[in-house]
Design a protein around this motif. Structure first.
Motif, short mmCIF file in Angstrom:
data_model
loop_
_atom_site.label_atom_id
_atom_site.label_comp_id
_atom_site.label_asym_id
_atom_site.label_seq_id
_atom_site.Cartn_x
_atom_site.Cartn_y
_atom_site.Cartn_z
N PRO A 1 -6.99 28.89 -24.95
CA PRO A 1 -6.15 29.76 -25.13
C PRO A 1 -6.96 31.54 -26.41
N GLN A 2 -7.28 30.44 -27.98
CA GLN A 2 -7.59 31.66 -27.92
C GLN A 2 -8.95 32.67 -27.74
N ALA A 3 -10.18 31.85 -27.17
CA ALA A 3 -10.94 32.51 -26.30
C ALA A 3 -10.85 33.66 -25.94
N ALA A 4 -9.44 32.95 -24.87
CA ALA A 4 -8.89 33.53 -23.79
C ALA A 4 -8.53 35.30 -24.42
N GLU A 5 -7.97 34.82 -25.11
CA GLU A 5 -7.08 35.31 -25.47
C GLU A 5 -8.60 36.87 -26.00
N ALA A 6 -9.37 36.24 -26.84
CA ALA A 6 -9.95 37.48 -28.00
C ALA A 6 -11.37 38.19 -26.89
N ALA A 7 -11.28 37.67 -25.78
CA ALA A 7 -12.00 38.13 -24.31
C ALA A 7 -11.37 39.19 -23.48
N VAL A 8 -9.84 39.51 -23.74
CA VAL A 8 -9.60 40.17 -23.58
C VAL A 8 -9.23 41.39 -24.65
N CYS A 9 -9.04 40.43 -25.68
CA CYS A 9 -9.28 41.55 -26.73
C CYS A 9 -10.77 43.21 -26.66
N GLU A 10 -12.11 41.61 -26.67
CA GLU A 10 -13.00 42.90 -27.05
C GLU A 10 -12.99 43.32 -25.55
N VAL A 11 -12.61 43.27 -24.37
CA VAL A 11 -12.67 43.49 -22.86
C VAL A 11 -12.01 45.80 -23.36
N LEU A 12 -10.73 45.07 -24.42
CA LEU A 12 -9.86 46.36 -24.58
C LEU A 12 -10.44 47.30 -25.21
N ASP A 13 -11.68 46.44 -26.68
CA ASP A 13 -12.30 47.23 -27.67
C ASP A 13 -13.61 47.77 -27.17
N SER A 14 -14.08 47.18 -25.58
CA SER A 14 -15.51 47.81 -25.81
C SER A 14 -15.22 49.30 -24.40
N ILE A 15 -14.10 49.72 -23.96
CA ILE A 15 -13.41 50.80 -22.77
C ILE A 15 -13.17 51.73 -23.86
N GLY A 16 -12.99 52.67 -23.08
CA GLY A 16 -12.57 53.88 -23.78
C GLY A 16 -10.93 54.25 -22.75
N ASP A 17 -10.50 55.16 -22.56
CA ASP A 17 -9.63 56.13 -22.34
C ASP A 17 -10.03 57.47 -21.42
N THR A 18 -11.51 57.98 -21.30
CA THR A 18 -11.69 58.94 -20.63
C THR A 18 -13.31 57.86 -19.79
N CYS A 19 -13.40 58.94 -18.85
CA CYS A 19 -14.61 58.08 -17.83
C CYS A 19 -15.33 59.59 -19.25
N PRO A 20 -17.03 58.95 -19.05
CA PRO A 20 -18.09 59.74 -19.93
C PRO A 20 -18.69 60.43 -18.65
N GLU A 21 -18.51 60.32 -17.08
CA GLU A 21 -18.96 61.37 -16.49
C GLU A 21 -17.84 62.96 -15.64
N CYS A 22 -16.53 62.54 -16.69
CA CYS A 22 -15.99 63.42 -15.59
C CYS A 22 -15.85 64.39 -16.64
N SER A 23 -15.31 65.46 -15.94
CA SER A 23 -15.15 66.68 -16.47
C SER A 23 -14.10 66.54 -16.95
N PRO A 24 -13.83 66.97 -18.37
CA PRO A 24 -12.28 67.60 -18.88
C PRO A 24 -11.00 67.74 -17.50
N GLY A 25 -10.07 66.49 -17.91
CA GLY A 25 -9.01 66.81 -17.07
C GLY A 25 -9.21 65.92 -15.54
N GLU A 26 -10.50 65.82 -15.14
CA GLU A 26 -10.62 65.56 -13.72
C GLU A 26 -10.46 63.70 -14.05
N GLU A 27 -10.48 62.74 -14.65
CA GLU A 27 -9.85 61.32 -14.83
C GLU A 27 -8.76 61.50 -14.89
N ASP A 28 -7.41 62.84 -14.58
CA ASP A 28 -6.14 62.39 -14.48
C ASP A 28 -5.93 62.45 -12.79
N ARG A 29 -6.34 62.12 -11.94
CA ARG A 29 -6.40 62.06 -10.86
C ARG A 29 -5.94 60.67 -10.42
#
Length: 92
Positions: A63-91
């Protein structure tokens, strides 16, 4: 009548499992245009993902390794798409 319980699909990597769990609970989503994973910043969805990791980790994973994997994925992604222009990802 035969009852079949729903099981999560088998994934090849722990990271793949974590991504699947995060998508399943709605903590992350995919940019419809470019396919980048985006953090939805939903604290309730994140907690559901951590609960799944603690209660139902993949076979052979603690369970500790699974929890760490979830945390690592969350830490590796952002809340905006690097390829979308501003406001485009809100769709999504």
């Amino acid at each position: 009548m035969l009852m079949i319980s729903e099981r999560r699909p088998t994934t090849r990597t722990l990271r793949g499992w974590a991504i699947h769990v995060l998508q399943e609970v709605g903590a992350i989503r995919e940019c419809e245009e470019h396919g980048w994973m985006l953090d939805r910043a939903d604290p309730h969805a994140r907690e559901r993902a951590f609960d799944i990791a603690r209660r139902d980790p993949p076979a052979g994973v603690s369970p500790q390794a699974a929890e760490a994997a979830v945390c690592e994925v969350l830490d590796s992604i952002g809340d905006t798409c690097p390829e979308c222009s501003p406001g485009e990802e809100d769709r999504g």
